[in-house]
Design an enzyme around this catalytic site. Sequence first.
Site, mmCIF file in Angstrom:
data_model
loop_
_atom_site.group_PDB
_atom_site.id
_atom_site.type_symbol
_atom_site.label_atom_id
_atom_site.label_comp_id
_atom_site.label_asym_id
_atom_site.label_seq_id
_atom_site.Cartn_x
_atom_site.Cartn_y
_atom_site.Cartn_z
ATOM 1 N N ASP A 235 0.821 -1.216 0.000
ATOM 2 C CA ASP A 235 0.000 0.000 0.000
ATOM 3 C C ASP A 235 0.852 1.261 0.000
ATOM 4 O OD1 ASP A 235 1.040 -0.344 2.525
ATOM 5 O OD2 ASP A 235 -0.810 0.102 3.586
ATOM 6 N N LYS B 292 4.285 1.459 16.062
ATOM 7 C CA LYS B 292 3.172 2.282 16.551
ATOM 8 C C LYS B 292 3.355 2.693 18.016
ATOM 9 C CE LYS B 292 0.584 1.202 12.756
ATOM 10 N NZ LYS B 292 0.841 -0.118 12.255
ATOM 11 N N ASP C 38 1.848 6.342 2.375
ATOM 12 C CA ASP C 38 1.081 5.138 2.698
ATOM 13 C C ASP C 38 -0.366 5.427 2.310
ATOM 14 O OD1 ASP C 38 -0.804 3.532 4.182
ATOM 15 O OD2 ASP C 38 0.864 2.816 5.386
HETATM 16 N N1 GDD Z 1 -0.510 -11.371 3.040
HETATM 17 C C1 GDD Z 1 -0.708 -10.602 4.110
HETATM 18 N N2 GDD Z 1 -1.215 -11.183 5.236
HETATM 19 N N3 GDD Z 1 -0.413 -9.292 4.048
HETATM 20 C C2 GDD Z 1 -0.628 -8.545 5.146
HETATM 21 C C3 GDD Z 1 -1.147 -9.064 6.345
HETATM 22 C C4 GDD Z 1 -1.453 -10.477 6.383
HETATM 23 O O1 GDD Z 1 -1.917 -11.029 7.384
HETATM 24 N N4 GDD Z 1 -1.244 -8.060 7.241
HETATM 25 C C5 GDD Z 1 -0.817 -6.937 6.625
HETATM 26 N N5 GDD Z 1 -0.450 -7.216 5.352
HETATM 27 C C6 GDD Z 1 0.055 -6.291 4.336
HETATM 28 C C7 GDD Z 1 -0.913 -5.138 4.063
HETATM 29 O O2 GDD Z 1 -1.759 -5.453 2.974
HETATM 30 C C8 GDD Z 1 0.029 -3.996 3.709
HETATM 31 O O3 GDD Z 1 0.374 -4.043 2.327
HETATM 32 C C9 GDD Z 1 1.279 -4.321 4.516
HETATM 33 O O4 GDD Z 1 1.213 -5.708 4.852
HETATM 34 C C10 GDD Z 1 1.397 -3.478 5.782
HETATM 35 O O5 GDD Z 1 0.221 -3.641 6.528
HETATM 36 P P1 GDD Z 1 -0.646 -2.371 7.010
HETATM 37 O O6 GDD Z 1 -1.848 -2.914 7.700
HETATM 38 O O7 GDD Z 1 -0.825 -1.410 5.908
HETATM 39 O O8 GDD Z 1 0.327 -1.785 8.118
HETATM 40 P P2 GDD Z 1 0.557 -0.267 8.555
HETATM 41 O O9 GDD Z 1 0.456 0.668 7.409
HETATM 42 O O10 GDD Z 1 -0.295 -0.001 9.739
HETATM 43 O O11 GDD Z 1 2.094 -0.321 9.062
HETATM 44 C C11 GDD Z 1 3.085 -0.872 8.242
HETATM 45 O O12 GDD Z 1 3.489 0.054 7.244
HETATM 46 C C12 GDD Z 1 4.087 1.272 7.752
HETATM 47 C C13 GDD Z 1 4.467 2.135 6.555
HETATM 48 O O13 GDD Z 1 3.344 2.478 5.856
HETATM 49 C C14 GDD Z 1 4.281 -1.254 9.125
HETATM 50 O O14 GDD Z 1 5.196 -1.974 8.314
HETATM 51 C C15 GDD Z 1 4.951 -0.004 9.719
HETATM 52 O O15 GDD Z 1 6.125 -0.382 10.423
HETATM 53 C C16 GDD Z 1 5.323 0.975 8.613
HETATM 54 O O16 GDD Z 1 5.868 2.171 9.166
HETATM 55 MG MG MG Z 2 -0.232 0.588 5.474
#
Ligand code: GDD
Ligand code: MG
Length: 360
Positions: free
Chosen positions: A111, A162, A223
């Site tokens: 994303d 977080k 993001d």
């Molecule tokens: N296949 C799969 N299975 N993908 C997953 C799963 C899962 O269970 N959970 C999350 N993802 C994928 C999401 O689709 C996304 O592309 C990515 O992993 C990160 O998950 P998000 O849910 O978007 O996390 P976030 O935005 O709160 O936090 C993450 O991204 C930040 C940067 O945007 C973390 O990696 C943070 O450390 C980081 O700063």
């Molecule tokens: Mg994200």
Amino acid sequence: MTEAILLVGGKGTRLRPLTVNTPKPMVPAAGVPFLTHQLARARAAGVEHIVLATSYLAEVFEPYFGDGSALGLHLEYVTEEEPLGTGGAIRNVASRLRSGPDEPVLIFNGDILTGLDIRALVATHASSGADVSLHLTRVADPRAYGLVPTDDTGRVTAFLEKPQTPEEIVTDQINAGAYVFRRSVIDSVPTGRPVSVERETFPELLAAGAHLQGMVDSTYWLDLGTPQAFVRGSADLVLGRAPSPAIPGRCGDSLVLPTAEVAPDAKLTGGTVIGAGARIGSGARVIGSTVLSGAVIEPGATVTDSLIGERAHIGARTLLTDTVIGDDAKVGADNELIAGARIWCNTKVPPATVRFSSDQ
Ligand code: GDD
Ligand code: MG
């Protein structure tokens, strides 16, 4: 050969419940499913083999991208029965990787829209000899992200996902969601249960003395986790602020896809995208917005920083600012919706029902 894993699962991955059956990576940004931009950028950086780790609404990816040959890629798909978390998803696709134990494997959150120099991240990984290398970026408010403090050589000293308290906010450097893993590190993640790479794998690796290297790259980074960010990202692609080889047209003020009909005196600006078959009426203004396929904007309406779902209908003179209108929703004439308003798919707002400006 460089290969990559793209994480496109998780629960929050569609603009629910606005774009009904479309997981977020497949919602069009600058005219093509968002994922296309990530795939095309990886290909341009020399990546040839990509495994999509999917869980939620997984069945939509393969029919669209197939074996990836249209993008010059070899794509494979792995679907989790239950979401395995970021680390579990990575581990779950390990059997599809071809890299040897010491070779680098790229991993991308699905994303993120970024101008990251992917080759530079791989080069940093090679020259530092790290076990894992992370793209870091700086943000004003890091609370929604993983905080990644580094020492003066760029070596990661902690990973705080977080942060909850002010004391935990020790840096403005955050995990930007692109990594290079030594293949053997992927194989060491536990199997068969959910694992968070951010909350479990990274802290455990650091505790065990592994070498995690950060590369701060302050290029374009966003993001797309909120509808507002998604609309912003799509507009930035069209405006050329966010680089992608996959934009189906020239960068500029707007992108109008074939079969869309735009009245000659309608004004499209700020990176607006008009999807296939959409109709924009006379005198309408659409600014920094994404109008998905088949949507109709009637004469005199003004749409700013908004996402208009597929086949949605916006009535004459209606004013939308920072809104998301779900697929097949109908907003009647002479309404004003602002400030994050979301209209559920398949619903109706009758004409002249909501106003914010003073009454005449
Ligand atoms: N296949 C799969 N299975 N993908 C997953 C799963 C899962 O269970 N959970 C999350 N993802 C994928 C999401 O689709 C996304 O592309 C990515 O992993 C990160 O998950 P998000 O849910 O978007 O996390 P976030 O935005 O709160 O936090 C993450 O991204 C930040 C940067 O945007 C973390 O990696 C943070 O450390 C980081 O700063
Ligand atoms: Mg994200």
